[in-house]
Design an enzyme around this catalytic site. Structure first.
Site, short mmCIF file in Angstrom:
data_model
loop_
_atom_site.label_atom_id
_atom_site.label_comp_id
_atom_site.label_asym_id
_atom_site.label_seq_id
_atom_site.Cartn_x
_atom_site.Cartn_y
_atom_site.Cartn_z
N ASP A 23 -5.65 -1.23 -14.47
CA ASP A 23 -6.87 -1.75 -15.08
C ASP A 23 -6.78 -3.27 -15.15
O ASP A 23 -5.69 -3.86 -15.02
CB ASP A 23 -7.06 -1.17 -16.48
CG ASP A 23 -8.54 -1.05 -16.87
OD1 ASP A 23 -9.39 -1.59 -16.14
OD2 ASP A 23 -8.83 -0.43 -17.91
N LYS A 43 -14.85 8.99 -18.45
CA LYS A 43 -14.94 8.93 -19.91
C LYS A 43 -16.38 8.69 -20.36
O LYS A 43 -17.18 8.08 -19.64
CB LYS A 43 -14.04 7.83 -20.46
CG LYS A 43 -14.44 6.41 -20.07
CD LYS A 43 -13.45 5.38 -20.59
CE LYS A 43 -13.87 3.98 -20.16
NZ LYS A 43 -12.90 2.95 -20.55
N ARG A 58 -18.45 7.19 -23.80
CA ARG A 58 -18.25 6.42 -25.02
C ARG A 58 -19.32 6.71 -26.06
O ARG A 58 -20.49 6.87 -25.71
CB ARG A 58 -18.26 4.91 -24.73
CG ARG A 58 -17.05 4.41 -23.96
CD ARG A 58 -17.04 2.88 -23.98
NE ARG A 58 -15.95 2.30 -23.20
CZ ARG A 58 -14.72 2.12 -23.67
NH1 ARG A 58 -14.43 2.50 -24.90
NH2 ARG A 58 -13.78 1.57 -22.91
#
Length: 311
Positions: A219, A193, A195
């Site tokens: 997680d 990912k 950000r």
């Protein structure tokens, strides 16, 4: 044999978890009264002697800062009341995401808080699933760093899922995902990912194949649930049969509950390190109370806790 008498106390935000821990430990919670001034200042008070005792103070320090401040005041009170050993039992160690300088002129809050806890009087720390393992090195006192895999793995095995695949929602959690996959003998996939800023994802890609798989995302915490829900939706689009998530600490701020409810997640499995703000049919809570009680008893009896580490 124990060298000192053990007494267990709790910060107000961890009352329910502390009661479960004390019950499994085989004792009752000590008596603490908190007085509050009209401006919000508060003062905890031990209403029984702790002189010469091993004191366990249970309290997660998720922001806001009142939770941390209460832990610090109780540590200081125990120190000034002549407790022999003072253990801060922090199922969730807050501010841990600030574990390094990721840009100029920012604090390393996790290190600062470690120093403050020791200055306040903590002679030992017991915590679980730190955001980064190296935070243990910020302390000069012993740290017992527990892993929620001890309670999550039996739950996963009981689900009896075929074609199971473990996934990490980001690159930073790949080590954790690999540890779970090794214990469960499964494949691993990883989400990459990017950000825009904190809690805002601009782009996400999947490394690995989830076609025909029952996926479990792993997680250490779930905050706004943006990453988890985006990852779950992406995996279902790529052909996954189902997606579940395991997150140790249910911070669940902002619109997290709404995101989880609307997402393609089958369920979100969390511990009770932080009390839930509201109920959700998709959120399953697995208690970590027995794990903490067993470790606290071993610490007081000066016994090894190695058997509690699945990973």
């Amino acid at each position: 044999m124990p060298t000192t008498e053990a007494k267990i106390f709790n910060c107000t935000q961890s009352q329910a978890l502390a009661e479960k821990i004390a019950d499994h430990y085989g004792t009752h919670l000590g008596n603490v009264i908190t007085s509050t001034y009209s401006d919000g200042e508060f003062q905890p008070s031990f209403e029984e002697s702790v002189r010469g005792s091993r004191v366990f103070i249970i309290g997660s320090t998720h922001p806001g800062s009142d939770h941390l401040m209460e832990m610090l005041l109780m540590l200081d009170a125990a120190k000034r009341a002549s407790a022999r050993h003072i253990t801060a039992v922090m199922p969730y160690f807050g501010w841990a995401r600030q574990d390094r300088k990721d840009k100029p002129r920012v604090p390393i809050a996790a290190k600062m808080i470690a120093s403050i806890l020791e200055t306040a009087g903590a002679t030992r720390i017991i915590t679980m699933d730190l955001h980064a393992d190296q935070i243990q090195g910020f302390f000069e006192k012993p740290v017992d760093h527990l892993y929620a895999s001890t309670v999550f793995l039996p739950y996963l095995k009981n689900l009896g899922l075929d074609n199971l695949t473990i996934a990490s929602p980001d690159m930073g959690g790949s080590k954790r995902a690999y540890a779970y996959s090794k214990a469960l003998e499964t494949d691993v996939v990883i989400c990459y990912k990017q950000r825009e800023k904190a809690n805002v994802i601009s782009h996400m890609e999947l490394i690995g194949d989830v076609t025909g798989k029952n996926v479990v995302l792993v997680d250490d915490m779930v905050d706004t649930a943006g990453t988890l829900t985006k990852a779950a939706d992406l995996m279902m689009e790529r052909g996954a049969l189902s997606v579940r998530a395991i997150c140790t600490h249910p911070v669940l701020s902002g619109e997290a509950y709404e995101r989880v409810e609307k997402s393609k997640l089958e369920e979100l499995i969390v511990t009770d390190s932080i009390p839930l703000r509201q109920e959700s049919k998709k959120i399953k809570v697995v208690s970590c109370a027995n794990l903490f009680a067993d470790v606290m008893k071993s610490v007081n009896d000066n016994r090894s806790i190695s058997e509690k580490f699945i990973m």
